[in-house]
Design an enzyme around this catalytic site. Structure first.
Site, PDB file in Angstrom:
ATOM      1  N   LYS A 143      -6.465   0.280   3.811  1.00 29.74           N
ATOM      2  CA  LYS A 143      -5.768   1.241   2.939  1.00 29.74           C
ATOM      3  C   LYS A 143      -4.291   0.856   2.813  1.00 29.74           C
ATOM      4  CE  LYS A 143      -5.000   4.265   6.933  1.00 29.74           C
ATOM      5  NZ  LYS A 143      -5.477   5.472   7.655  1.00 29.74           N
TER       6      LYS A 143
ATOM      7  N   ARG B  42      -7.672  17.811   9.438  1.00 33.24           N
ATOM      8  CA  ARG B  42      -7.119  17.089   8.292  1.00 33.24           C
ATOM      9  C   ARG B  42      -8.188  16.922   7.215  1.00 33.24           C
ATOM     10  NH1 ARG B  42      -4.566  11.006   8.640  1.00 33.24           N
ATOM     11  NH2 ARG B  42      -6.766  10.496   8.934  1.00 33.24           N
TER      12      ARG B  42
ATOM     13  N   TYR C 285      29.116   1.851   3.832  1.00 33.62           N
ATOM     14  CA  TYR C 285      29.193   3.206   3.265  1.00 33.62           C
ATOM     15  C   TYR C 285      29.652   4.218   4.303  1.00 33.62           C
ATOM     16  CZ  TYR C 285      26.735   2.069  -1.104  1.00 33.62           C
ATOM     17  OH  TYR C 285      26.386   1.580  -2.327  1.00 33.62           O
TER      18      TYR C 285
ATOM     19  N   MET D 276      21.016  -0.202   0.499  1.00 33.10           N
ATOM     20  CA  MET D 276      19.727  -0.403  -0.164  1.00 33.10           C
ATOM     21  C   MET D 276      19.312  -1.878  -0.167  1.00 33.10           C
ATOM     22  SD  MET D 276      18.623   0.275  -4.101  1.00 33.10           S
ATOM     23  CE  MET D 276      19.021   2.005  -4.171  1.00 33.10           C
TER      24      MET D 276
HETATM   25  C1  LIG Z   1      -5.836   5.025   8.972  1.00 36.44           C
HETATM   26  C2  LIG Z   1      -7.124   5.388   9.572  1.00 36.44           C
HETATM   27  C3  LIG Z   1      -7.749   4.532  10.501  1.00 36.44           C
HETATM   28  C4  LIG Z   1      -7.066   3.322  11.085  1.00 36.44           C
HETATM   29  O1  LIG Z   1      -6.147   3.735  12.068  1.00 36.44           O
HETATM   30  P1  LIG Z   1      -5.330   2.698  12.992  1.00 36.44           P
HETATM   31  O2  LIG Z   1      -4.642   3.570  13.966  1.00 36.44           O
HETATM   32  O3  LIG Z   1      -4.390   1.990  12.086  1.00 36.44           O
HETATM   33  O4  LIG Z   1      -6.315   1.783  13.606  1.00 36.44           O
HETATM   34  C5  LIG Z   1      -9.030   4.846  10.908  1.00 36.44           C
HETATM   35  N1  LIG Z   1      -9.667   5.965  10.449  1.00 36.44           N
HETATM   36  C6  LIG Z   1      -9.087   6.821   9.592  1.00 36.44           C
HETATM   37  C7  LIG Z   1      -9.829   8.024   9.151  1.00 36.44           C
HETATM   38  C8  LIG Z   1      -7.801   6.573   9.135  1.00 36.44           C
HETATM   39  O5  LIG Z   1      -7.209   7.444   8.303  1.00 36.44           O
END
Ligand SMILES: *Cc1c(COP(=O)(O)O)cnc(C)c1O
Length: 372
Positions: free
Chosen positions: A46, A145, A267, A315
């Site tokens: 992802k 979640r 800055y 930046m």
């Molecule tokens: C992002 C995610 C993972 C991977 O998690 P890591 O800690 O990066 O290994 C696995 N399962 C779900 C549902 C996630 O959202």
């Protein structure tokens, strides 16, 4: 300046180089796979494989034997699907989004069904198409979640027709505290997962993330979902040997100067020199993923020397104090290290007060990218 020696990245006008070590990525995948066997390891790709380029990372992991890939969003799956062979399964963690059902089925993208409402829509799609459709069922075992509640799971178990036309490949859940091995949440979630899965006999479990994969058998099931461990960060303190670093980031020096005592820097003039100092300005800023919280706290490295960041991170540039170096060693065009041999991803995250996941996914798009 003799341009004939300029390298590809200089010609591209890039402010720095992002190097992604695909062989280290593959070895990290192999290590997780070996650790969890006989369970198998999927790969979570992802957010563009945590910023490292899912279109390159996913095929590299496929070549290493990975056949299960998780993205968060449907659009990510659409981009990735044509780049993976048909025998690779591609799952969408965030669930079945309304309006995508037909397309999702046609593209052979597998949703993680997170609610009864999603189950119903997938069942309807299967009916309309007149063929079974694959899915994962997610249960909420204590993170609040995503995933079905106990009530929804009971409703499903009580009425199997709700799942007619749906081929459930795995029941899954996600751990909230896997990075803290001793946290009692872990055992509680594992126990709840056992109860959920007993309502769906014969269907394998997909459970741990990176940290969960290393926690032990009861946090794995048949398929684990590592992300961060593949990309080279230490997912949990119980891991004695770190994962192999995958990412290296270097940026170039674009100006140097000597300033007298009493000079304001950056800055808001948050740093004022208390003696004559040598400074260098580096083409790396918060737009490139150098956290602004490293202002007056973090450092960049040059040939093993720690060069403190002085003043605010801007930046597009950052000022470092190079007074400790022998004069002339660091010059215009020199490359300094942000993440690499002397400063790991975890070092950066810790100093910045965040986690390596956020540092990785915050890597900017202006680097010259090279895959090794
Ligand atoms: C992002 C995610 C993972 C991977 O998690 P890591 O800690 O990066 O290994 C696995 N399962 C779900 C549902 C996630 O959202």
């Amino acid at each position: 300046m003799d341009m004939s020696h300029s390298t590809t990245w200089e010609k591209a006008g890039a402010p720095g180089i992002l190097t992604i070590d695909l062989s280290a990525l593959s070895r990290n995948y192999r290590r997780v796979s070996t650790t969890v066997a006989p369970a198998r390891a999927a790969a979570v790709v992802k957010a563009d494989a945590y910023g490292l380029g899912a279109q390159t990372v996913a095929p590299a992991l496929y070549a290493e034997g990975c056949r299960d890939f998780f993205v968060a969003q449907y659009a990510e799956a659409v981009t990735l699907r044509p780049l993976l062979p048909r025998d690779a399964a591609l799952y969408v963690l965030n669930g079945l989004q309304p309006g995508t059902e037909g397309d999702c089925a046609a593209r052979d993208i597998i949703p993680v069904l997170n609610s009864l409402e999603q189950v119903v829509r997938w069942r309807t799609t299967a009916e309309l198409l007149g063929r079974p459709l694959k899915a994962l069922l997610q249960f909420d075992t204590g993170m609040s979640r995503l995933g079905m509640s106990t009530e929804e799971a009971e409703a499903l178990a009580a009425d199997p027709t709700l799942l007619s036309g749906i081929e459930i490949l795995y029941v899954m859940s996600h751990l909230a505290c896997a990075d803290e091995a001793e946290d009692p949440h872990n055992a509680a979630q594992a126990e709840m997962m056992r109860r959920f899965s007993s309502s769906f006999p014969g269907i394998p479990v997909c459970f741990g993330n990176s940290a969960g994969a290393f926690l032990g058998e009861s946090f794995r099931g048949a398929l684990v979902r590592p992300g961060i461990a593949l990309y080279g960060a230490r997912p949990t303190d119980i891991l004695e040997r770190p994962m192999e670093p995958v990412v290296k980031i270097e940026a170039r020096v674009i100006q140097t100067r000597t300033v007298p005592s009493g000079t304001a820097i950056g800055y808001s003039a948050t740093h004022v020199t208390d003696s004559e100092r040598q400074l260098a300005t580096v083409a790396l800023g918060y737009a490139d993923g150098l956290p602004r919280t490293l202002s007056n706290r973090g450092a960049l490295y040059f040939k093993g020397h720690r060069l403190p960041i002085v003043g605010r991170v801007s930046m597009d540039s950052t000022i470092i104090d190079i007074s400790d170096l022998e004069p002339g060693t660091l010059t215009l065009g020199s490359l300094v290290e942000f993440i690499g041999e002397h400063q790991t991803l975890e070092d950066v995250a810790e100093t910045a007060g965040t986690i390596s996941w956020e540092i990785l996914t915050g890597i900017g798009h202006r680097y010259f990218r090279q895959y090794r």
